[in-house]
Design a protein around this motif. Structure first.
Motif, PDB file in Angstrom:
ATOM      1  N   TRP A  49       0.845  -1.182   0.000  1.00  0.00           N
ATOM      2  CA  TRP A  49       0.000   0.000   0.000  1.00  0.00           C
ATOM      3  C   TRP A  49       0.884   1.237   0.000  1.00  0.00           C
ATOM      4  O   TRP A  49       1.774   1.370   0.846  1.00  0.00           O
ATOM      5  N   LYS A  50       0.654   2.138  -0.944  1.00  0.00           N
ATOM      6  CA  LYS A  50       1.393   3.395  -0.988  1.00  0.00           C
ATOM      7  C   LYS A  50       0.687   4.395  -0.076  1.00  0.00           C
ATOM      8  O   LYS A  50      -0.113   5.219  -0.525  1.00  0.00           O
ATOM      9  N   GLY A  51       0.985   4.291   1.217  1.00  0.00           N
ATOM     10  CA  GLY A  51       0.299   5.119   2.186  1.00  0.00           C
ATOM     11  C   GLY A  51       1.210   5.606   3.285  1.00  0.00           C
ATOM     12  O   GLY A  51       2.437   5.520   3.179  1.00  0.00           O
ATOM     13  N   GLU A  52       0.608   6.135   4.352  1.00  0.00           N
ATOM     14  CA  GLU A  52       1.338   6.647   5.502  1.00  0.00           C
ATOM     15  C   GLU A  52       0.803   5.990   6.765  1.00  0.00           C
ATOM     16  O   GLU A  52      -0.339   5.550   6.830  1.00  0.00           O
ATOM     17  N   GLY A  53       1.648   5.970   7.790  1.00  0.00           N
ATOM     18  CA  GLY A  53       1.229   5.450   9.082  1.00  0.00           C
ATOM     19  C   GLY A  53       1.637   4.007   9.288  1.00  0.00           C
ATOM     20  O   GLY A  53       2.165   3.341   8.396  1.00  0.00           O
ATOM     21  N   HIS A  54       1.367   3.521  10.482  1.00  0.00           N
ATOM     22  CA  HIS A  54       1.785   2.185  10.899  1.00  0.00           C
ATOM     23  C   HIS A  54       0.658   1.202  10.652  1.00  0.00           C
ATOM     24  O   HIS A  54      -0.326   1.165  11.390  1.00  0.00           O
ATOM     25  N   GLY A  55       0.797   0.416   9.583  1.00  0.00           N
ATOM     26  CA  GLY A  55      -0.236  -0.534   9.221  1.00  0.00           C
ATOM     27  C   GLY A  55      -1.043  -0.052   8.038  1.00  0.00           C
ATOM     28  O   GLY A  55      -1.075   1.139   7.715  1.00  0.00           O
ATOM     29  N   ALA A  56      -1.713  -0.984   7.363  1.00  0.00           N
ATOM     30  CA  ALA A  56      -2.444  -0.663   6.140  1.00  0.00           C
ATOM     31  C   ALA A  56      -3.935  -0.964   6.242  1.00  0.00           C
ATOM     32  O   ALA A  56      -4.762  -0.165   5.822  1.00  0.00           O
ATOM     33  N   TYR A  57      -4.294  -2.118   6.786  1.00  0.00           N
ATOM     34  CA  TYR A  57      -5.706  -2.503   6.841  1.00  0.00           C
ATOM     35  C   TYR A  57      -6.469  -1.527   7.742  1.00  0.00           C
ATOM     36  O   TYR A  57      -6.025  -1.167   8.821  1.00  0.00           O
ATOM     37  N   GLY A  58      -7.625  -1.085   7.261  1.00  0.00           N
ATOM     38  CA  GLY A  58      -8.433  -0.162   8.040  1.00  0.00           C
ATOM     39  C   GLY A  58      -7.922   1.260   8.051  1.00  0.00           C
ATOM     40  O   GLY A  58      -8.384   2.082   8.840  1.00  0.00           O
TER      41      GLY A  58
END
Length: 514
Positions: free
Chosen positions: A478-487
């Protein structure tokens, strides 16, 4: 003295919800039918367990809360599971493991139990699962949602190494010592912490390893009546899941590993990874506010140096020192939704008020307004220091500081010193150089990496998938931010994970969600 390895849901739990949970309700009873000792399941590695353990019946009942952790409302049920203190002596002394569950809603054909570990190490699944169950509503249609406090954690013979008064006093210790006197105080504090753990936990301190927790999970699987273990591990929970798959590949069902710990490195390598990950997240935050990352980083370094020389006053009777300020910055990088809080706290600190950064540090340290602290960091240290053989000396840590500072001027020194301070003169020896997660013969395991993850940097997901083995580790990015992807806001990630857990649909290795 917290290490940055924490639960994937820690920041959200601390900032958004009050802790829920408590000790298990009823105990466990043995099956009324007499039987001989049961053999280990096919594919497992370890001694046979007696029928008194494998045939026990869980007595699910109403969850009992505590003053600090009220019992969850709704239809949550709690129980306790008896497990061997020492798996080398399966007929010997036992300890209790606290469990919590919410039964399947029955909106689809029930698959079985879905076991959660939210990370840490040292995170309480009994406390966490009710707080985050809403985001698992789709999964609950076909699974009982189940979690637990691992051995040495909270209601499962939880380790407590210091009193609240001693914890607060230790916050005055400089975690980035600048003088011989500060260095002496830093390592004395580490020694005192280990001594406190040994006094409190006794022989349990040598039996809180990740491998033993994985064996506990396989006993849970049997007692819950599942042929295969279906599991959702987050942060440290990914390491626990990988170790389980290595020990019990034939018992491994549908495993999701999200916010993945790199299994190829020891404590020093992990600290380097985190130093890089937190600086990467800080750079992304600075860009989002229109700042040049290099200049913005230097501005924060200058602020921390001023705080080191003269701690900031707050609206309480406590001051904000450099160590607490660094922790306060860190906690906001666990989720993009906390970046505005970081902007506000930095602005206030630059104006001479440390109140907001101190409040953020308190969320990370799990300190409530009354001055009561969670024991997660106690259990975290006990588990990680038993797992790892890595014991850098103070001299070795000091020699690495320049390298750590180069990786991150903000976090490098903190995590560089931590490599030696965390397990300094620990009362029990470490077990492994790094976790063994190879799982030939296992069903496919879904490994989810987030490109902006600060605490478990994205590169670890590929390492985990590779070490699980060909045809076993399947990576989802996942090309995202923060700790963890699901939810975390990605329909692509959530749908892919749900399809895997609910229908057994394995995505193509290397799938990317933007």
């Amino acid at each position: 003295m917290p290490r940055f390895v924490r639960s994937a849901a820690l920041a959200a739990a601390a900032l958004l919800v009050a802790g829920c949970g408590g000790a298990g309700g009823g105990g466990a009873t043995e099956d009324s039918k007499p039987s001989t000792a049961a053999s280990s399941p096919a594919g497992s590695k370890g001694p046979d367990l007696p029928a008194s353990l494998t045939s026990q019946k869980l007595d699910w009942g109403r969850c009992r809360g505590t003053a600090d952790a009220p019992a969850p409302g709704g239809d949550w049920q709690c129980a306790t599971l008896r497990v061997p203190l020492d798996y080398a002596k399966p007929d010997g002394e036992t300890i209790d493991i606290a469990l919590i569950r919410a039964r399947s809603t029955g909106e689809g054909k029930r698959i079985g139990s879905l076991l959660f570990n939210f990370g840490g190490p040292g995170g309480s699944g009994v406390g966490m699962l009710p707080s985050f169950a809403d985001q698992y509503g789709t999964l609950r249609e076909r699974y009982d949602l189940v979690s637990f406090d691992p051995r040495g954690v909270a209601a499962s013979e939880g380790v407590r190494c210091r009193s609240d008064k001693e914890i607060q006093a230790a916050e005055s210790v400089d975690l980035t010592p600048d003088s011989a006197a500060e260095e002496k105080a830093y390592f004395k504090d580490a020694d005192d912490f280990g001594d406190g753990c040994e006094r409190d936990a006794g022989k349990l301190l040598a039996h809180v390893s990740t491998e033993e927790a994985a064996r506990d999970m396989d006993l849970m699987r049997q007692v819950l009546g599942d042929d295969k273990l279906h599991y959702f591990g987050i942060s440290y929970g990914t390491e626990l899941g990988g170790v389980y798959a290595h020990l019990f590949p034939k018992n491994t069902g549908r495993l999701v590993l999200d916010a993945v710990v790199d299994p190829s490195v020891g404590a020093v390598g992990h600290a380097e990874n985190q130093t890089r990950g937190f600086q990467r997240a800080l750079d992304n935050y600075l860009r989002s506010t229109g700042q040049d990352p290099k200049r913005g980083t230097q501005r924060i370094v200058d602020l921390l140096e001023r705080i080191d020389a003269k701690p900031l006053p707050t609206s309480t009777d406590r001051e904000l020192n450099q160590s607490l300020a660094t922790i306060g910055i860190t906690v906001t990088l666990y989720s993009r939704s906390y970046w505005p809080a970081l902007t506000s706290a930095l602005k206030a600190a630059e104006a001479g008020d440390g109140t907001e950064l101190l409040a953020l540090a308190d969320t990370y340290n799990e300190r409530d307004p009354s001055g009561n602290y969670s024991t997660q960091s106690h259990s975290q240290r006990a588990i990680s220091c038993l797992d790892s053989k890595d014991r850098p000396t103070p001299e070795e840590a000091e020699q690495r500081l320049a390298e750590f500072r180069k990786i991150s001027p903000v976090f490098g020194e903190f995590l560089g010193w931590d490599t030696a301070g965390w397990c300094h003169d620990w009362p029990v020896p470490g077990l492994h150089d790094d976790p063994e997660v190879s799982a030939p013969g296992s069903a496919p395991i879904l490994v989810v990496g987030n490109t902006g993850d600060p605490a478990t940097p994205y590169e670890g997901a590929r390492k985990m998938a590779d070490e699980l083995g060909d045809g076993v580790g399947v990576e989802l990015t996942w090309k995202g931010e923060g700790h963890g992807a699901y939810g975390s806001g990605s329909d692509c990630v959530d749908t892919t994970v749900n399809d895997y857990l609910l229908d057994g649909t394995v995505p193509k290795d290397g799938k990317v969600c933007s």
